[in-house]
Motif scaffolding. Structure first.
Motif, PDB file in Angstrom:
ATOM      1  N   MET A 160      34.268   7.297  29.069  1.00 14.32           N
ATOM      2  CA  MET A 160      33.560   6.942  27.841  1.00 14.32           C
ATOM      3  C   MET A 160      33.876   5.490  27.464  1.00 14.32           C
ATOM      4  SD  MET A 160      33.733  10.242  25.325  1.00 14.32           S
ATOM      5  CE  MET A 160      32.955  11.794  25.747  1.00 14.32           C
ATOM      6  N   PRO A 161      33.012   4.864  26.656  1.00 13.83           N
ATOM      7  CA  PRO A 161      33.239   3.467  26.260  1.00 13.83           C
ATOM      8  C   PRO A 161      34.314   3.350  25.179  1.00 13.83           C
ATOM      9  CG  PRO A 161      31.241   4.278  25.232  1.00 13.83           C
ATOM     10  CD  PRO A 161      31.716   5.374  26.147  1.00 13.83           C
ATOM     11  N   LEU A 162      35.511   3.763  25.554  1.00 14.15           N
ATOM     12  CA  LEU A 162      36.656   3.741  24.638  1.00 14.15           C
ATOM     13  C   LEU A 162      37.922   3.768  25.477  1.00 14.15           C
ATOM     14  CD1 LEU A 162      37.853   6.907  24.726  1.00 14.15           C
ATOM     15  CD2 LEU A 162      35.791   7.280  23.364  1.00 14.15           C
ATOM     16  N   ARG A 163      39.046   3.526  24.823  1.00 12.77           N
ATOM     17  CA  ARG A 163      40.322   3.601  25.524  1.00 12.77           C
ATOM     18  C   ARG A 163      41.390   4.113  24.564  1.00 12.77           C
ATOM     19  NH1 ARG A 163      38.998  -1.255  23.727  1.00 12.77           N
ATOM     20  NH2 ARG A 163      40.572  -2.755  23.003  1.00 12.77           N
ATOM     21  N   PRO A 164      42.284   4.961  25.050  1.00 12.22           N
ATOM     22  CA  PRO A 164      43.412   5.386  24.218  1.00 12.22           C
ATOM     23  C   PRO A 164      44.464   4.290  24.183  1.00 12.22           C
ATOM     24  CG  PRO A 164      43.571   6.388  26.375  1.00 12.22           C
ATOM     25  CD  PRO A 164      42.278   5.622  26.358  1.00 12.22           C
ATOM     26  N   LEU A 165      45.448   4.444  23.313  1.00  6.25           N
ATOM     27  CA  LEU A 165      46.576   3.526  23.320  1.00  6.25           C
ATOM     28  C   LEU A 165      47.264   3.578  24.675  1.00  6.25           C
ATOM     29  CD1 LEU A 165      48.259   4.189  19.851  1.00  6.25           C
ATOM     30  CD2 LEU A 165      46.710   2.332  20.457  1.00  6.25           C
ATOM     31  N   ALA A 166      47.789   2.433  25.102  1.00  8.28           N
ATOM     32  CA  ALA A 166      48.542   2.401  26.355  1.00  8.28           C
ATOM     33  C   ALA A 166      49.802   3.247  26.220  1.00  8.28           C
ATOM     34  CB  ALA A 166      48.908   0.955  26.693  1.00  8.28           C
ATOM     35  N   ARG A 167      50.171   3.926  27.279  1.00  7.85           N
ATOM     36  CA  ARG A 167      51.397   4.725  27.304  1.00  7.85           C
ATOM     37  C   ARG A 167      52.510   3.913  27.943  1.00  7.85           C
ATOM     38  NH1 ARG A 167      50.565  11.124  28.504  1.00  7.85           N
ATOM     39  NH2 ARG A 167      48.503  11.447  27.542  1.00  7.85           N
ATOM     40  N   ASP A 168      53.606   3.760  27.239  1.00  7.48           N
ATOM     41  CA  ASP A 168      54.785   3.105  27.782  1.00  7.48           C
ATOM     42  C   ASP A 168      55.496   4.113  28.687  1.00  7.48           C
ATOM     43  OD1 ASP A 168      57.225   1.926  28.329  1.00  7.48           O
ATOM     44  OD2 ASP A 168      57.466   1.082  26.319  1.00  7.48           O
ATOM     45  N   THR A 169      55.574   3.802  29.966  1.00  7.47           N
ATOM     46  CA  THR A 169      56.142   4.749  30.925  1.00  7.47           C
ATOM     47  C   THR A 169      57.656   4.914  30.774  1.00  7.47           C
ATOM     48  OG1 THR A 169      56.332   2.972  32.577  1.00  7.47           O
ATOM     49  CG2 THR A 169      54.325   4.310  32.605  1.00  7.47           C
ATOM     50  N   GLN A 170      58.279   4.092  29.929  1.00 13.37           N
ATOM     51  CA  GLN A 170      59.725   4.219  29.720  1.00 13.37           C
ATOM     52  C   GLN A 170      60.073   5.312  28.699  1.00 13.37           C
ATOM     53  OE1 GLN A 170      62.014   0.222  30.190  1.00 13.37           O
ATOM     54  NE2 GLN A 170      60.251  -0.210  28.888  1.00 13.37           N
TER      55      GLN A 170
END
Length: 391
Positions: A285-295
């Motif tokens: 979809m033309p959207l994005r969730p917040l980035a996930r910090d893998t730490q």
């Protein structure tokens, strides 16, 4: 039959919670009784902190902790512009000036790079902050080891705003353990991860800080003879050592909170499952969730999306928001940048001061997220988004 409205957040209560409250109502204590210490111990133990100090709400925790850290007239508190206004207001309650540090473009947490830049300039200007309040936005931790390192270099105290983050961890350690801060503030409002109705708590490993916050919540009064000025007049005696507040939590609230803590792990697991379902359902979809910090692992208080506005033209964020509400999806927006609130504009802040925060605000929508949601609810949100976006 009309489709039920799906709110963005909702408490999850069961018979054990109700029984815990009823037990207090039948007891000798409605306030300042044994349920307070049980709740404090439950939160502190879960976080891995030495002390928990329960207060009336999350705002009270920020206020008392900032004051206990020595913040006062002539001092400066820095926090994130993407937060509820309480994170900044706590500094003003202490008579301090407030400023902000722009957010990371991916996570919307306080940017360590912007913090470092701002500190270098503040050192030159003689305007270094006394207290910095990183906000663990939507449940995800800020980069606390780096913020702690900057605190050691520039001499500021650190008060984590962890109101969104109970149930999460960072670098394998639970958020709220205060390894990289002086104290952490928690909130138990009904839409938070666990609830006490209203309520808040400070976790800390600092004995003196814990004692002072505990005193400030009760008018600045002590009954501890070892803390008094001069001799006690007798068992009834108390002294007001400084001007404090009536920020006490009731046993009714604490009993509910302690009962809820027994379910925190299950709540956190379900929130993570819902977040994963959203990630899968909204892909493409033309959207994005917040980035996930893998730490770290988020506490998932909120599930945020950012609309790719250039891809949905001529639709606007407001139109998408209102269409979703019309379809029974109780979306919200978290948050309006604090520096753009009228009361903060009067202090000299203006549009353009914190561009990443402002860009985030223009694009963000909060989707429903609470443990009682089922997989079909996530599918319903996905379908409503597709319809609202004309997909």
């Amino acid at each position: 039959m009309s489709t039920p409205f799906l709110p963005y957040g909702r408490q999850s209560l069961d018979e054990a919670d109700i029984a815990a409250v009823v037990e207090v109502l039948k007891s000798d204590f409605l306030t300042q009784g044994p349920a307070i210490s049980r709740f404090e111990r439950a939160v502190a133990d879960w976080c891995g902190a030495k002390h928990g100090i329960a207060l009336a709400n999350g705002t009270a925790t920020l206020h008392c902790a900032a004051k206990a850290l020595g913040l006062g007239h002539g001092d400066v508190l820095w926090t994130s512009p993407i937060t509820f206004v309480a994170s900044a207001n706590a500094g003003r309650y202490c008579g301090a000036k407030v400023d902000f540090v722009d957010v990371d473009a991916g996570t919307a947490c306080m940017s360590v790079e912007r913090l470092a830049e701002k500190l270098r300039q503040a050192e030159k200007n003689g305007t270094l902050p006394k207290v910095v309040v990183p906000v663990h936005f939507a449940g995800q931790s800020c980069d606390m080891p780096q913020i702690h390192a900057l605190g050691q270099k520039y001499g500021f105290r650190i008060l984590e705003d962890a109101a969104h983050a109970l149930g999460g961890d960072y670098l394998g350690e639970r958020i709220g353990n205060c390894r990289w801060s002086d104290a952490a503030s928690h909130s138990f409002h009904p839409v938070k991860i666990v609830t006490s109705g209203e309520g808040g708590m400070i976790t800390t490993n600092d004995d003196e800080l814990a004692w002072r916050i505990g005193t400030l919540r009760t008018h600045g009064i002590t009954r501890d003879a070892d803390r008094m000025i001069g001799e006690s007049d007798g068992p009834w005696y108390y002294q007001q050592l400084e001007l404090g507040f009536n920020y006490r939590m009731t046993d009714i609230q604490a009993a509910l909170g302690a009962s809820q803590m027994a379910k925190l792990d299950a709540f956190a697991v379900r929130r993570r499952q819902i977040a994963d379902l959203y990630d899968q359902a909204l892909a493409g979809m033309p959207l994005r969730p917040l980035a996930r910090d893998t730490q770290g692992v988020s506490g998932w208080h909120l599930y945020m999306i950012r609309l790719n506005l250039e891809e949905i033209l001529p639709l606007t964020r407001r139109q998408v928001f209102e269409r979703l509400r019309g379809l029974g999806i109780g979306v919200n927006v978290h948050y309006i940048p604090v520096h753009l609130q009228p009361d903060y504009l009067k202090l000299g802040f203006k549009q353009g001061d914190f561009p990443e925060a402002e860009k985030y605000y223009e694009e963000c929508i909060t989707l429903p997220m609470f443990p009682a949601m089922n997989d079909a609810d996530v599918a319903r949100v996905r379908d409503a988004l597709a319809k609202a976006l004309n997909l």
